[in-house]
Design an enzyme around this catalytic site. Structure first.
Site, PDB file in Angstrom:
ATOM      1  N   GLY A   1     -10.449  -3.696  -0.573  1.00 18.07           N
ATOM      2  CA  GLY A   1     -10.548  -4.110   0.821  1.00 18.07           C
ATOM      3  C   GLY A   1      -9.909  -3.095   1.736  1.00 18.07           C
ATOM      4  N   ARG A   2      -8.600  -3.246   1.946  1.00 16.93           N
ATOM      5  CA  ARG A   2      -7.900  -2.354   2.871  1.00 16.93           C
ATOM      6  C   ARG A   2      -8.019  -0.890   2.441  1.00 16.93           C
ATOM      7  NH1 ARG A   2      -2.614  -5.999   2.508  1.00 16.93           N
ATOM      8  NH2 ARG A   2      -3.582  -6.368   0.474  1.00 16.93           N
TER       9      ARG A   2
ATOM     10  N   ALA B   1       2.050  12.907  12.941  1.00 15.86           N
ATOM     11  CA  ALA B   1       1.238  13.425  14.054  1.00 15.86           C
ATOM     12  C   ALA B   1       0.883  14.893  13.815  1.00 15.86           C
ATOM     13  CB  ALA B   1       1.986  13.260  15.370  1.00 15.86           C
TER      14      ALA B   1
ATOM     15  N   ARG C   1      -4.776  -6.022  -3.828  1.00 12.31           N
ATOM     16  CA  ARG C   1      -3.827  -4.929  -4.088  1.00 12.31           C
ATOM     17  C   ARG C   1      -4.216  -4.057  -5.297  1.00 12.31           C
ATOM     18  NH1 ARG C   1       0.836  -3.805  -2.028  1.00 12.31           N
ATOM     19  NH2 ARG C   1       2.269  -4.006  -3.761  1.00 12.31           N
TER      20      ARG C   1
ATOM     21  N   ARG D   1     -12.033 -21.611   2.619  1.00 12.42           N
ATOM     22  CA  ARG D   1     -12.356 -22.308   3.876  1.00 12.42           C
ATOM     23  C   ARG D   1     -12.873 -23.735   3.628  1.00 12.42           C
ATOM     24  NH1 ARG D   1     -11.964 -18.403   8.010  1.00 12.42           N
ATOM     25  NH2 ARG D   1     -11.827 -20.277   9.282  1.00 12.42           N
TER      26      ARG D   1
ATOM     27  N   CYS E   1       0.420  -1.883   4.931  1.00 16.72           N
ATOM     28  CA  CYS E   1       1.351  -2.257   6.004  1.00 16.72           C
ATOM     29  C   CYS E   1       0.845  -3.463   6.794  1.00 16.72           C
ATOM     30  CB  CYS E   1       1.556  -1.071   6.942  1.00 16.72           C
ATOM     31  SG  CYS E   1       0.045  -0.572   7.811  1.00 16.72           S
TER      32      CYS E   1
ATOM     33  N   CYS F   1      -4.190   3.413   1.047  1.00 20.09           N
ATOM     34  CA  CYS F   1      -3.646   2.411   1.975  1.00 20.09           C
ATOM     35  C   CYS F   1      -2.165   2.179   1.681  1.00 20.09           C
ATOM     36  CB  CYS F   1      -4.451   1.135   1.760  1.00 20.09           C
ATOM     37  SG  CYS F   1      -3.759  -0.343   2.466  1.00 20.09           S
TER      38      CYS F   1
ATOM     39  N   GLN G   1       9.748  11.057  10.205  1.00 27.18           N
ATOM     40  CA  GLN G   1      10.413   9.742  10.085  1.00 27.18           C
ATOM     41  C   GLN G   1       9.889   8.900   8.927  1.00 27.18           C
ATOM     42  OE1 GLN G   1      10.582   7.527  13.950  1.00 27.18           O
ATOM     43  NE2 GLN G   1       9.986   9.506  14.761  1.00 27.18           N
TER      44      GLN G   1
HETATM   45  C1  FAD Z   1      13.340   3.481   9.880  1.00 32.12           C
HETATM   46  C2  FAD Z   1      12.004   3.627  10.498  1.00 32.12           C
HETATM   47  C3  FAD Z   1      10.986   2.742  10.119  1.00 32.12           C
HETATM   48  C4  FAD Z   1       9.726   2.866  10.679  1.00 32.12           C
HETATM   49  N1  FAD Z   1       8.753   2.020  10.254  1.00 32.12           N
HETATM   50  C5  FAD Z   1       7.523   2.106  10.770  1.00 32.12           C
HETATM   51  C6  FAD Z   1       6.488   1.245  10.344  1.00 32.12           C
HETATM   52  O1  FAD Z   1       6.682   0.391   9.482  1.00 32.12           O
HETATM   53  N2  FAD Z   1       5.259   1.382  10.896  1.00 32.12           N
HETATM   54  C7  FAD Z   1       5.019   2.315  11.864  1.00 32.12           C
HETATM   55  O2  FAD Z   1       3.885   2.420  12.334  1.00 32.12           O
HETATM   56  N3  FAD Z   1       5.973   3.163  12.290  1.00 32.12           N
HETATM   57  C8  FAD Z   1       7.215   3.077  11.759  1.00 32.12           C
HETATM   58  N4  FAD Z   1       8.207   3.927  12.205  1.00 32.12           N
HETATM   59  C9  FAD Z   1       7.881   4.896  13.275  1.00 32.12           C
HETATM   60  C10 FAD Z   1       7.090   6.079  12.723  1.00 32.12           C
HETATM   61  O3  FAD Z   1       7.672   6.582  11.550  1.00 32.12           O
HETATM   62  C11 FAD Z   1       6.999   7.144  13.808  1.00 32.12           C
HETATM   63  O4  FAD Z   1       6.410   6.571  14.955  1.00 32.12           O
HETATM   64  C12 FAD Z   1       6.176   8.325  13.351  1.00 32.12           C
HETATM   65  O5  FAD Z   1       6.741   8.938  12.224  1.00 32.12           O
HETATM   66  C13 FAD Z   1       6.068   9.358  14.486  1.00 32.12           C
HETATM   67  O6  FAD Z   1       5.416  10.491  13.994  1.00 32.12           O
HETATM   68  P1  FAD Z   1       5.601  11.930  14.655  1.00 32.12           P
HETATM   69  O7  FAD Z   1       4.878  12.860  13.785  1.00 32.12           O
HETATM   70  O8  FAD Z   1       5.245  11.825  16.083  1.00 32.12           O
HETATM   71  O9  FAD Z   1       7.160  12.193  14.621  1.00 32.12           O
HETATM   72  P2  FAD Z   1       8.177  12.355  13.401  1.00 32.12           P
HETATM   73  O10 FAD Z   1       7.789  11.517  12.280  1.00 32.12           O
HETATM   74  O11 FAD Z   1       9.526  12.144  13.999  1.00 32.12           O
HETATM   75  O12 FAD Z   1       8.029  13.871  12.986  1.00 32.12           O
HETATM   76  C14 FAD Z   1       8.486  14.914  13.810  1.00 32.12           C
HETATM   77  C15 FAD Z   1       8.827  16.090  12.949  1.00 32.12           C
HETATM   78  O13 FAD Z   1       9.100  17.202  13.786  1.00 32.12           O
HETATM   79  C16 FAD Z   1      10.150  17.959  13.205  1.00 32.12           C
HETATM   80  N5  FAD Z   1      10.730  18.806  14.265  1.00 32.12           N
HETATM   81  C17 FAD Z   1      11.432  18.409  15.354  1.00 32.12           C
HETATM   82  N6  FAD Z   1      11.744  19.473  16.105  1.00 32.12           N
HETATM   83  C18 FAD Z   1      11.248  20.557  15.489  1.00 32.12           C
HETATM   84  C19 FAD Z   1      11.234  21.949  15.784  1.00 32.12           C
HETATM   85  N7  FAD Z   1      11.770  22.432  16.882  1.00 32.12           N
HETATM   86  N8  FAD Z   1      10.629  22.784  14.908  1.00 32.12           N
HETATM   87  C20 FAD Z   1      10.048  22.311  13.776  1.00 32.12           C
HETATM   88  N9  FAD Z   1      10.045  21.001  13.462  1.00 32.12           N
HETATM   89  C21 FAD Z   1      10.610  20.144  14.312  1.00 32.12           C
HETATM   90  C22 FAD Z   1      11.058  16.879  12.662  1.00 32.12           C
HETATM   91  O14 FAD Z   1      11.928  17.406  11.664  1.00 32.12           O
HETATM   92  C23 FAD Z   1      10.054  15.894  12.088  1.00 32.12           C
HETATM   93  O15 FAD Z   1       9.751  16.175  10.747  1.00 32.12           O
HETATM   94  C24 FAD Z   1       9.476   3.857  11.650  1.00 32.12           C
HETATM   95  C25 FAD Z   1      10.482   4.740  12.030  1.00 32.12           C
HETATM   96  C26 FAD Z   1      11.734   4.632  11.463  1.00 32.12           C
HETATM   97  C27 FAD Z   1      12.810   5.582  11.877  1.00 32.12           C
HETATM   98  C1  FMN Z   2      -8.475  -7.993   8.134  1.00 28.20           C
HETATM   99  C2  FMN Z   2      -8.933  -8.779   6.951  1.00 28.20           C
HETATM  100  C3  FMN Z   2      -9.900  -9.754   7.095  1.00 28.20           C
HETATM  101  C4  FMN Z   2     -10.334 -10.493   5.978  1.00 28.20           C
HETATM  102  N1  FMN Z   2     -11.334 -11.406   6.125  1.00 28.20           N
HETATM  103  C5  FMN Z   2     -11.790 -12.080   5.049  1.00 28.20           C
HETATM  104  C6  FMN Z   2     -12.919 -12.945   5.150  1.00 28.20           C
HETATM  105  O1  FMN Z   2     -13.551 -13.046   6.192  1.00 28.20           O
HETATM  106  N2  FMN Z   2     -13.301 -13.623   4.027  1.00 28.20           N
HETATM  107  C7  FMN Z   2     -12.644 -13.497   2.843  1.00 28.20           C
HETATM  108  O2  FMN Z   2     -13.035 -14.146   1.882  1.00 28.20           O
HETATM  109  N3  FMN Z   2     -11.611 -12.659   2.702  1.00 28.20           N
HETATM  110  C8  FMN Z   2     -11.173 -11.940   3.774  1.00 28.20           C
HETATM  111  N4  FMN Z   2     -10.151 -11.022   3.621  1.00 28.20           N
HETATM  112  C9  FMN Z   2      -9.546 -10.831   2.292  1.00 28.20           C
HETATM  113  C10 FMN Z   2     -10.175  -9.627   1.564  1.00 28.20           C
HETATM  114  O3  FMN Z   2     -11.489  -9.924   1.162  1.00 28.20           O
HETATM  115  C11 FMN Z   2      -9.350  -9.248   0.326  1.00 28.20           C
HETATM  116  O4  FMN Z   2      -9.383 -10.317  -0.562  1.00 28.20           O
HETATM  117  C12 FMN Z   2      -7.908  -8.908   0.661  1.00 28.20           C
HETATM  118  O5  FMN Z   2      -7.857  -7.961   1.696  1.00 28.20           O
HETATM  119  C13 FMN Z   2      -7.162  -8.356  -0.557  1.00 28.20           C
HETATM  120  O6  FMN Z   2      -7.759  -7.168  -0.994  1.00 28.20           O
HETATM  121  P1  FMN Z   2      -7.080  -5.702  -0.742  1.00 28.20           P
HETATM  122  O7  FMN Z   2      -5.693  -5.800  -1.262  1.00 28.20           O
HETATM  123  O8  FMN Z   2      -7.963  -4.760  -1.491  1.00 28.20           O
HETATM  124  O9  FMN Z   2      -7.110  -5.479   0.731  1.00 28.20           O
HETATM  125  C14 FMN Z   2      -9.741 -10.266   4.719  1.00 28.20           C
HETATM  126  C15 FMN Z   2      -8.791  -9.255   4.585  1.00 28.20           C
HETATM  127  C16 FMN Z   2      -8.385  -8.507   5.676  1.00 28.20           C
HETATM  128  C17 FMN Z   2      -7.377  -7.395   5.505  1.00 28.20           C
HETATM  129  S1  SF4 Z   3      -3.534  -0.578   8.561  1.00 19.91           S
HETATM  130 FE1  SF4 Z   3      -2.116  -0.393   6.847  1.00 19.91          FE
HETATM  131  S2  SF4 Z   3      -2.715  -2.054   5.449  1.00 19.91           S
HETATM  132 FE2  SF4 Z   3      -4.357  -1.872   6.926  1.00 19.91          FE
HETATM  133  S3  SF4 Z   3      -5.798  -0.544   5.893  1.00 19.91           S
HETATM  134 FE3  SF4 Z   3      -4.492   0.799   7.098  1.00 19.91          FE
HETATM  135  S4  SF4 Z   3      -2.795   1.456   5.790  1.00 19.91           S
HETATM  136 FE4  SF4 Z   3      -3.865  -0.269   4.824  1.00 19.91          FE
END
Ligand code: FAD
Ligand code: FMN
Ligand code: SF4
Length: 641
Positions: free
Chosen positions: A317-318, A391, A295, A167, A344, A341, A418
């Protein structure tokens, strides 16, 4: 284990080598005071076993930034309460003293007058030019305020003051950002003058307080972080800081590029422990303890860093947002139960950028510490869960921790839903950590798993449940486009699963998260990809920390991005689309559908008729959403039973 051994830092002793680095949380009150949410968050971290917590961005002035502040005596009591709470767990409290890169007083005046337009314009201007324009008098006034703040911190029982070497301080140190020609600009000595004045000011106002210094390094790529020092100068400054009486150095990546991904890299965008190389060089130059951050995921990573002389202390951190009990689990020999973590950046970094409060998509308690607590059930019940995605598994985990009997049906032979395909696109393999944790907890908590079994109302009733939780997720939509049922038209989910194998010229219909990520994967697999999106943006939902990397991949592989374009017809060799008034034709060998997901239905009529309590959670509840929604609903419903 080295990580769990105590270490002396100045006059204090940390009970172990794991610290929580500074992190803006958004939990503080409007005036920056430590309110209940903030207090609870840090107390919970201390309860989890970490030895040292730094409150990020504590301002000695009343800024417009949503950070903690300690600028008047009335705020001392809340800091004292927090310090006492942390001390009851033998955890030390640090405040990261920082001043933003803008003229706080002038802006406050504009805000007071309600002249928001002028205030915003000034803020924008200052963020680019303040370092060069701040007067020597203003810098002296800032030092005075820092001094008064440090005095208050000492009075409150705060153990450590961490200088925010990023900063304002870092920008002044920076050979890239600082263009001054006075005693604060030009030579290394001039650029670091203010940093040393801050240290002196702390010492003058609280001689006994421990001083930690966050030393931001400009790593090889000068576009990544500008507000710090290159490694050779950072080594020199570290030695000078040691001589000046600094007790510890916290090495991190320099900031100030406009992309938070530099200091907080999302999954797959930086190697694990990416600051190790630089931290080691600092450690070799000084005799005081050195910590590293960035990380660091597993205990093995941390242990190896200490063993190999990279650092003395690690910052998580995270990782500690995802699992505040990280250290306790290590102490109990339960490292395999740590919820790791996924990096994401969705719940934490994105939330802060959008001026919401910090939360973790995998930890439903984060942000609600001591408000959301898994309570023991008064009566043991039988809970049947349908669906083993995030879920369903989170609901099973919580229900078991409450003491209920849990049966979980999953139609596939593996758990994860998913997430199994969400973790396939480039960079996203780190999402498997989410699956591994929940899957392992199913085993640890003896959830009665029925894998490969599609549940029906009848088989649920055979279990005689008191409660049923439906978590059957969603499915990928087939849009009503003319020609969408042909053999060369594929489903993005099946493509990610490698069940369907496109090649050659591929058109991905839908440029949301799934379409964009599928396109990236296909491009990396050698396909020539075009994304066609109806709206005006590709990957709108993607974290702003990840989008630049994603677009770099698109550029590298010449992925064509068409927005505001609607596909009207799919033919065996091409698609037809409407872009404004023009009809366009795009040749293709394959088409991949990624226009969104829809909630899966499940007929609960027979269960309701029997008077069984039924809940829908996650993607099958109202609308397909995300992991955060899935975990939160799983947690809350199960905890209410
Ligand atoms: C390609 C892709 C990328 C994604 N990336 C992200 C991301 O980066 N960040 C994020 O937050 N979200 C992401 N999502 C969304 C996230 O994965 C979903 O929102 C999350 O998995 C939903 O969770 P759920 O448990 O509700 O459903 P699901 O993950 O769909 O799980 C439902 C489960 O129920 C089972 N099932 C269904 N019917 C039945 C039955 N009748 N009997 C028994 N089992 C059954 C299925 O087989 C499945 O395993 C992504 C989704 C996809 C497809
Ligand atoms: C939501 C968030 C807020 C942060 N705020 C600060 C901050 O106020 N000051 C700072 O020096 N670093 C800040 N950082 C950086 C963290 O201190 C740390 O260096 C970074 O998350 C990498 O570490 P990690 O991989 O263990 O998460 C922040 C990080 C996150 C995720
Ligand atoms: S939201 Fe994602 S990156 Fe942030 S702490 Fe949770 S799992 Fe880690």
């Amino acid at each position: 284990m080295l990580l769990l051994e105590p270490i002396k830092v100045g006059k204090i002793t940390l009970k172990n080598r794991i610290m929580f680095p500074p992190m803006t949380t958004g939990y503080e009150e409007r005036d920056g005071s430590i309110g209940q949410q903030s207090f609870n968050f840090y107390k919970r971290l201390a309860q989890g076993g970490v030895s040292y917590i730094v409150l990020g961005d504590v301002a000695p002035v009343n800024t417009v930034s949503p950070t903690p502040k300690l600028f008047h005596d009335g705020q001392i009591e809340a800091f004292a309460k927090l310090a006492n709470a942390l001390h009851s767990y033998d955890c030390k409290l640090g405040i990261q003293i920082f001043h933003p890169e803008y003229d706080v007083d002038a802006l406050a005046e504009m805000f007071k007058k309600g002249d928001m337009q002028a205030a915003r314009a000034k803020l924008h201007h200052d963020m680019l030019h303040y370092i060069d324009e701040v007067t020597e008098e203003q810098l002296s006034a800032i030092l005075e305020k820092i001094g008064a703040c440090v005095k208050r911190a000492y009075q409150a029982g705060v153990d450590v003051v961490e200088v925010h070497g990023d900063r304002l301080v870092g920008a002044l140190c920076s050979p890239i950002l600082n263009h001054r020609e006075d005693q604060y600009g030009g030579s290394f000595e001039n650029r670091t003058r203010f940093a040393l004045m801050v240290v002196k000011t702390i010492k003058a106002n609280a001689p006994d307080i421990c001083i930690d210094y966050k030393l931001p390094i400009i790593t090889e790529n000068p576009l990544r972080g500008k507000g710090g020092l290159k490694i050779d100068e950072a080594i020199s400054l570290a030695k000078i800081l040691e001589e000046a009486g600094v007790d510890m150095i916290h090495v991190g990546q320099a900031n100030h590029t406009g992309n938070m991904n530099d200091t907080i890299p999302a999954m797959g965008t930086q190697p694990y422990c990416f600051m190790s190389k630089y931290t080691k060089q600092i450690k070799e130059a000084v005799h005081i303890p050195v910590s590293s951050v960035g990380r660091i995921l597993t205990p093995e990573n941390g242990e190896a860093m200490i063993e190999n002389g990279v650092c003395d202390i690690i910052g998580l951190g995270r990782s500690l947002l995802t699992d505040p009990d990280y250290v306790r689990k290590l102490e109990k020999g339960e490292a395999h139960r740590i919820r790791h973590c996924m990096m994401c950046n969705k719940g934490c970094t994105d939330a802060i950028q959008n001026r919401k409060f910090l939360s973790c998509v995998l930890n439903a308690e984060n942000g609600y510490e001591y408000e959301r607590v898994i309570t023991s059930a008064t009566t043991k019940k039988k809970v049947v869960i349908v669906g083993g995605g995030p879920a369903g598994m989170e609901a099973a985990r919580v229900a078991r921790l409450k003491g209920h009997d849990v049966v979980l049906f999953e139609k596939e032979t593996t758990l994860g839903g998913q997430l199994n395909i969400a973790s396939v696109p480039p960079r996203k393999s780190e999402m498997t950590r989410g699956i591994h944790y929940l899957t392992n907890e199913m085993k640890e908590l003896n959830v009665d798993l029925r894998l490969g079994k599609e549940a029906s109302p009848n088989c649920i009733m055979e279990e005689n449940p008191d409660h049923v939780i439906i978590a059957v997720g969603a499915y990928n939509i087939v849009p009503p486009i003319d020609g969408s049922k042909q053999p060369h038209v594929l489903d993005a989910w099946k493509v990610l699963n490698h069940e369907q194998l496109p090649s050659g010229e591929v058109v991905v219909i839908g440029g949301g998260l799934v379409g964009a990520e599928t396109a990236e994967l296909l491009a990396e697999m050698g396909c020539h990809v075009t994304i066609v999106e109806m709206l005006d943006e590709i990957a709108k939902e993607e974290s702003s920390t990840v989008r630049p990397t994603m677009f770099e991949t698109f550029g590298k592989h010449h992925v064509t991005l068409l927005t505001q374009t609607k596909v009207t017809q799919i033919n065996p060799t091409h698609i037809k689309a409407q872009k404004a008034d023009e009809e366009i034709t795009i040749p293709c060998d394959y088409v991949v559908l990624a226009v969104g997901a829809k909630s899966q239905t499940f007929d609960i009529t027979p269960l309701i008729e029997k008077g069984i309590d039924v809940h829908f959670i996650g993607d099958c509840h109202e609308k397909a959403s995300d992991i955060n929604h899935a975990i939160e609903e799983g947690y809350l419903i199960a905890n209410s039973l």
